[in-house]
Design an enzyme around this catalytic site. Sequence first.
Site, PDB file in Angstrom:
ATOM      1  N   LYS A  76       0.854  -1.190   0.000  1.00  0.00           N
ATOM      2  CA  LYS A  76       0.000   0.000   0.000  1.00  0.00           C
ATOM      3  C   LYS A  76       0.889   1.239   0.000  1.00  0.00           C
ATOM      4  O   LYS A  76       1.898   1.279   0.730  1.00  0.00           O
ATOM      5  CB  LYS A  76      -0.887  -0.024   1.249  1.00  0.00           C
ATOM      6  CG  LYS A  76      -1.939   1.083   1.311  1.00  0.00           C
ATOM      7  CD  LYS A  76      -2.735   0.956   2.616  1.00  0.00           C
ATOM      8  CE  LYS A  76      -3.819   2.011   2.750  1.00  0.00           C
ATOM      9  NZ  LYS A  76      -4.550   1.899   4.032  1.00  0.00           N
TER      10      LYS A  76
ATOM     11  N   SER B 252      -9.497   2.032   3.411  1.00  0.00           N
ATOM     12  CA  SER B 252      -8.654   2.768   2.489  1.00  0.00           C
ATOM     13  C   SER B 252      -7.693   1.889   1.694  1.00  0.00           C
ATOM     14  O   SER B 252      -7.166   2.319   0.686  1.00  0.00           O
ATOM     15  CB  SER B 252      -7.850   3.812   3.263  1.00  0.00           C
ATOM     16  OG  SER B 252      -6.958   3.171   4.154  1.00  0.00           O
TER      17      SER B 252
ATOM     18  N   SER C 181      -9.582  -0.291   7.617  1.00  0.00           N
ATOM     19  CA  SER C 181      -9.033  -0.117   6.266  1.00  0.00           C
ATOM     20  C   SER C 181      -8.406  -1.357   5.648  1.00  0.00           C
ATOM     21  O   SER C 181      -8.141  -1.365   4.454  1.00  0.00           O
ATOM     22  CB  SER C 181      -7.997   1.010   6.262  1.00  0.00           C
ATOM     23  OG  SER C 181      -8.648   2.253   6.272  1.00  0.00           O
TER      24      SER C 181
END
Lengths: 487, 480
Positions: free
Chosen positions: A75, A150, A174
Site C-alpha cells: 500500500k 482505504s 481499512s
Amino acid sequence: MSRIRTLQKQLAAGTLTSVALTERYLARIREYNPGLHAYLHTAEAFALELAHRADERRRNDRDVTPLTGIPLSIKDVMHVHGLPTTCASKILEHFHPTYHATTVARLLDAGAVILGKTNMDEFAMGASNEHSAYGAVRNPWDPARIPGGSSGGSAAAVSADLCVASLGSDTGGSIRQPAAFCGIVGLKPTYGRVSRYGLVAFASSLDQIGPMTQSVEDAALILQQIAGHDPADSTARNIPVPDFSARLGDEIAGVRIGIPEEYFGEGIDAPVEATVRTAIAHLESLGATTVKIHLPHTRYAVPCYYIIAPAEASANLARYDGVRFGHRAAARGNLHDLYCASRSEGFGPEVTRRIMIGTYVLSSGYYDAYYKKAQQVRTLIARDFAEAFTQVDVICTPTTPHVAFRAGERLDDPLQMYLADICTSSCNLAGLPGISVPCGVNADGMPIGLQLLGRPMDEVTLLQVAYAYEQSTSWHRHHPPHYGIGA
Amino acid sequence: MTTAYEAIIGLEVHAQLLTTSKLFCGCSTAFGAPPNSNICPVCTGQPGALPVLNQRAVEFAIRAGLALHCRIAPVSLFARKNYFYPDLPKGYQISQYDQPLCLGGHLDISCDGEAKRITILRIHMEEDAGKSTHDIGQATTSHVDLNRACVPLIEIVSGPDLRSPQEAGQYLRALRAILMYLHICDGNMEEGSLRCDANISIRPKGSTVFGTRTELKNLNSFRFLERALAYEIERQIDVVSAGGTVVQETLLWDEKRGRTLSMRSKEEAHDYRYFPDPDLPPLVVDDAMIGAIRAALPELPEAKMARYTGEFGLSAYDARVLTSEKALATFFEHAVTAHRAPKKIANWITTELLGRLNARGESFESLRITPPQLAGLVALVDEGTISGKMAKQVFDTMYATGEAPQAIIAREGLSQVSDSAALETMIDELLATQSAQVAAYRQGKTNLFGFFVGQIMKKTAGRANPALVNALLRKKLEEE
Ligand SMILES: [Zn+2]
C-alpha cells in the site's frame, strides 16, 4: 494448500522461478491494472531485480523463507526505499523516502519481491477509495462498485490476482472492510504487534499494518515475517512472537465464540446478516460453542473514532507544509500564505475535512467536550471487550454492514461513508486483532465478509478459527470473473 | 523602583542537556557542525518516522529534579504542542505538558547575605526546535538548520517567588551552577545552552493578589535578564501610576535599544492544542532507577559549602564564592590536594585570582594558571623560598603567561637569599665600611638597626631572607 505454499512448492521443485512468476504478475498488471487502477506505481525493474536475487538465494540454498521469491504489493502509505511514496495525495506527488519501512525491510530480508505500490484513499482516509488524488480503484467483482477503503488498491490487486498478497494498513477497518468487499482475507494485528516505522501516520494510536491475502494461511505466513519488536517504534511491543501457523488445522471444538447482539439488526443489511448468521451456524457445526455477549458501548465507536482519528491526524499531517518536502505552492507572499496555499492545493477534500475536525476537537474550550470525552469512551469500549473475553475466545460479527456500494453513491454524504466503519472501528479503538474472511455473496454476487476479533496478542486463536472456517467452506476459492484466475 | 510597588517574577529556564545524541533519535548533538549535517528522518520530521526516547536524557532530567529537591513522577507523559514554524519539522513539538517528570522542588539562593528559598514548580523534558536565519537585505530568503532540532531540553519553572532583578539574577546563577555541577548542561548562555524567559507583574506592597503579568523572552545573559527586568518593572509601574492597566502580552527584550518590544498580545496567543503523543508510551520511572541516580549524584554546592567551612575552616563568604561555580570549586580542591593549605589557597583565589579576572572582565575558562601552579606558589611562600611580597609579583607573571612559579623565580632570580654564610660575609663587609654607624649603634642608637637591614636588602635587591638578616645582624652588632 495456500497460494504461497503452492508457489513455494513449485519454486522449490524448480518447475517455476521467481523471475518467471514475477514476469507473469507484471504482465497481468499491464493487462488488468488500467481497468482497476489498483496500482499507483509498478516497479518492473525493481521487482525483476528482487526476483533474480530470490532465485539466486534459492539456488544457493541460503535463507530460503516461505516468502522468498513471492511477488507482493505494498500500500502506498509505507516506504519502499527506491520507490515513491505518495499516500495517494498531491502533497506527496514526487516524494521519495530515504528509508524502508520496517515491515518492508523484513519482507525484503525474507526474499519477497515487491511489484509496486497500491492505490488507496488519500492518507488512508476513506472507505471507498474514491478519495485517491490519482483516481479511484474499481472493485474486480463489479467495476461499477467501489473496492472499499482505504486499502482498496491492495484488496483489488489481491482479489484480481495482480499480486500474491499485499500489505495494507488498518486504522478503523481499512484492511478488513476492503477485504470483505473484494472477497479476500484481511488481517489487522493487535496494536503493537507490528512496527509502524515507515508507515506514514494517519492516526498513530490506531494505525496497524497487516496482510491482505488470498487465504488465512498466507496471512499467517506474512504476519510471521513482519511481526515483532522494533527499536525504532516505541509502540511496537517487545514480547515474543508466537508461531502464527501453529494451530492452523487444529479443531475448533470447544472454542467459545461470542456473538454481540449490537453488531446485528439495525443498520445491517438483511442479506449480510443472514449470511453471517449462516457462517456462525457453520462454526457451531464444527464444534464451537456460541455465547451471546454484549458490547454496550459499540454504538459510540464511530463517533469516538471520528474524534480521535482526526485529532491525531491533524497533528500528523502538520508536517506537510511545503517547507522541507512535498508540494510547495508557487504562490508568493509571507510564510502564512505559503502554508495555506501549499496545504490547500496539496490536500484533497476528505483530508481537509478531517484536519479541520481534528483541529476543532483539540481546540482550547472544546478539548474536554470532544477529545477527552472520546478517550473516556475509548476506555469503556476496551473494557466491554475485556469483559467479553473472560467468557469467550473470539468474537464474531459481520465485517461490514453491507456489500460494496456503487461508485459515487456516498461521495457527497460523509456521514454515510463513515458508517461503513461501524463494525470495524471499535477493534482499533480497543487495540484488538481482527480478521475478515469471505463467507458468501449477496444476490448480486458481491462478496460478504465474516469478521473475527480476538484477545490482544492472540492472533493464533483468531487464525485457528478463521482457518477452520475457511477450509471447511469454499468461499476462498471464489474469484472475480474476467481476470483469468485459476487458468 | 518606586517603593510603593513590588515586583513578582518567575523564571522559565530552558537547559540543553549534555547528551551525545538527540532526544528522540541517534543524531549527534555537537554544536557548530555544518548546517543540516546532524539530521535523520526522525529529527527532520520525515513521513513515517517515529520518536524513540533517549534514556540518558531521562536520567539527566531526573538528576536535575533530585538536585532541586523535586518529586519524580513515577509516570509522566509526552504531549504534542502544535504550531507551524519552518524550524519545527513535524509541525508540533514533543514536550511534557500536564504530567511532567519532576514536580515541586526548591532552590535556596543568597541575596544580600540572606538565604531565600525559591519554589521550583516543575521540570519537564522537551525537544528543541531548529534554527532559522534570515538573509540580511534579502527578505525573501530564509535558511533553516535542523542540527538543533530534537536536541534534549529541560524546562525548569520557578514559582513567582523572585522580587527583584537581582534576585532573579542570583536564582539563575545558582541554577546554572547546579546544572553544571550535575554535568547535565554546559551553562553556555551565548550558544543558547541555557535560555531564560521571565513572567513578571507588579502589585502594591502588602497586596496578596497578583497583577496582570507579561512574559519576557530572549533574556539570554545575566546582564540582559537584570536589565530587561528592571526596564519592565519600571514600565509597568509607569503604566499603573498613570492610571493605566498592564496588558497581558509577550515581550521581546531588545538589548540594543534597551527596551522591550511587544511580540504578541493575549488575543494573538497560540492555541497549542496539546494532546498526549500517541507515538510515545507513558514514561515510567521506578524507585530503583531513581535510587541509582540519587546515589550517583555529585556533591552539590550546599554540601560543598558545609565541607569547606567545616573541614577546611573557610569563612562562609569564601566557601560561598568558591562553590558558586563548579569549575571554581574544582580548581580550589585540586590546588588543596597539591598543597594542603586551604585557607591560604582560598584567599589567593578569592582575592588575587578572582580580583584580576573581574578587573579585566575575563572568564574563568580563559584562565592560564593551573591548580598545581597556584598550590606550588603558596608552598614556595610557606617554605620561605620567596616572600609574600615576591609571591604577588610571581603571581602576576603566572596570570599573564601560565608559567610555573618555579620557572619564573629561577629566570628572574627571585628566590630568597637564605644562605647564612653568604649573608654573613655581606654583613661583615657592610659593618667594615660603616664603622661610624656601628659605633653609634653600640653606643645606644639602636634605631640604626633598620638602616643596616635596609642596606643588606638593597644589596640583595630585596631577596635576602629578612628573618635571617635580622638574626645575623643582631648577632654581629652585639658580639663585639
Ligand atoms: Zn536525527
